[in-house]
Design an enzyme around this catalytic site. Sequence first.
Site, mmCIF file in Angstrom:
data_model
loop_
_atom_site.group_PDB
_atom_site.id
_atom_site.type_symbol
_atom_site.label_atom_id
_atom_site.label_comp_id
_atom_site.label_asym_id
_atom_site.label_seq_id
_atom_site.Cartn_x
_atom_site.Cartn_y
_atom_site.Cartn_z
ATOM 1 N N HIS A 17 0.847 -1.200 0.000
ATOM 2 C CA HIS A 17 0.000 0.000 0.000
ATOM 3 C C HIS A 17 0.883 1.251 0.000
ATOM 4 O O HIS A 17 0.626 2.205 -0.735
ATOM 5 C CB HIS A 17 -0.857 0.075 1.271
ATOM 6 N N LYS A 41 -16.427 -6.936 5.645
ATOM 7 C CA LYS A 41 -15.185 -7.403 6.270
ATOM 8 C C LYS A 41 -15.250 -7.177 7.772
ATOM 9 O O LYS A 41 -15.866 -6.229 8.235
ATOM 10 C CB LYS A 41 -13.973 -6.637 5.698
ATOM 11 N N ARG A 90 -2.587 -5.733 -8.348
ATOM 12 C CA ARG A 90 -1.547 -6.720 -8.083
ATOM 13 C C ARG A 90 -1.462 -7.774 -9.178
ATOM 14 O O ARG A 90 -0.403 -8.126 -9.638
ATOM 15 C CB ARG A 90 -1.800 -7.417 -6.742
ATOM 16 N N SER A 128 -3.087 -7.434 3.032
ATOM 17 C CA SER A 128 -3.284 -7.336 4.478
ATOM 18 C C SER A 128 -3.727 -8.683 5.041
ATOM 19 O O SER A 128 -3.281 -9.088 6.121
ATOM 20 C CB SER A 128 -4.339 -6.287 4.812
HETATM 21 P P1 ADP Z 1 -6.148 -5.752 0.733
HETATM 22 O O1 ADP Z 1 -6.900 -6.083 1.998
HETATM 23 O O2 ADP Z 1 -6.317 -6.790 -0.336
HETATM 24 O O3 ADP Z 1 -4.726 -5.384 0.958
HETATM 25 P P2 ADP Z 1 -7.221 -3.031 0.455
HETATM 26 O O4 ADP Z 1 -8.694 -2.740 0.341
HETATM 27 O O5 ADP Z 1 -6.596 -2.629 1.725
HETATM 28 O O6 ADP Z 1 -6.967 -4.551 0.113
HETATM 29 O O7 ADP Z 1 -6.453 -2.389 -0.765
HETATM 30 C C1 ADP Z 1 -6.656 -1.094 -1.234
HETATM 31 C C2 ADP Z 1 -6.062 -0.953 -2.606
HETATM 32 O O8 ADP Z 1 -4.664 -1.213 -2.545
HETATM 33 C C3 ADP Z 1 -6.605 -1.894 -3.672
HETATM 34 O O9 ADP Z 1 -6.625 -1.177 -4.892
HETATM 35 C C4 ADP Z 1 -5.576 -2.981 -3.745
HETATM 36 O O10 ADP Z 1 -5.553 -3.596 -5.023
HETATM 37 C C5 ADP Z 1 -4.311 -2.188 -3.496
HETATM 38 N N1 ADP Z 1 -3.231 -3.007 -2.952
HETATM 39 C C6 ADP Z 1 -3.273 -3.806 -1.876
HETATM 40 N N2 ADP Z 1 -2.080 -4.426 -1.672
HETATM 41 C C7 ADP Z 1 -1.265 -3.991 -2.664
HETATM 42 C C8 ADP Z 1 0.094 -4.281 -3.040
HETATM 43 N N3 ADP Z 1 0.820 -5.173 -2.362
HETATM 44 N N4 ADP Z 1 0.617 -3.651 -4.114
HETATM 45 C C9 ADP Z 1 -0.157 -2.788 -4.826
HETATM 46 N N5 ADP Z 1 -1.439 -2.484 -4.553
HETATM 47 C C10 ADP Z 1 -1.995 -3.073 -3.487
#
Ligand code: ADP
Length: 159
Positions: A17, A41, A90, A128
Amino acid sequence: MKNAIYPGSFDPVTIGHLNIIRRAAEIFDHLTVCVMVNAGKNPMFTLEERVDLIRRVTQDLPNVEVDSSGELLADYARRKGKCVIVKGLRAGSDFENEFQMAMINHKLNPDLDTMFLTAEHQYTYLSSSMVKELGRYNVDLQDFLPQEIIPDFIRKMNA
Ligand code: ADP
């Protein structure tokens, strides 16, 4: 002024992130990272805790603001004024869901566009939920979470 919103659950914020935040903060004049309430969630960290964790790891980025919202993203963005949504992609598995969400947001708010930043290859596997799974097995989290929030994560895991 080019404004962007990076929405997500961030439960908790990972270095994947953070990589998207840093890159988006270079591209846009102002970036709002918005922790969204997701009824589907059951989060590990409260909304306030997630906001606080992101604020701590983005302290060095003056054009990044952290907020939270229980609104529809399309409504939140309308309230914020002219802006685009930034999302991280991703893998192919992200694409279908993100594509659908981008279309729906555009339908609900025709002024709103979504832009995607592709994940850096070393973070494509990182989520996450994967970190929470690993956390149960005492794995070293240095390659997954920003250093300064690892103690918070361990404390929460053991609570
Ligand atoms: P997650 O729980 O799957 O990490 P989030 O809702 O917190 O998902 O993610 C928010 C945004 O960040 C989404 O667009 C997700 O695709 C992106 N994201 C999550 N992890 C990564 C990563 N490792 N690299 C790039 N983008 C990411």
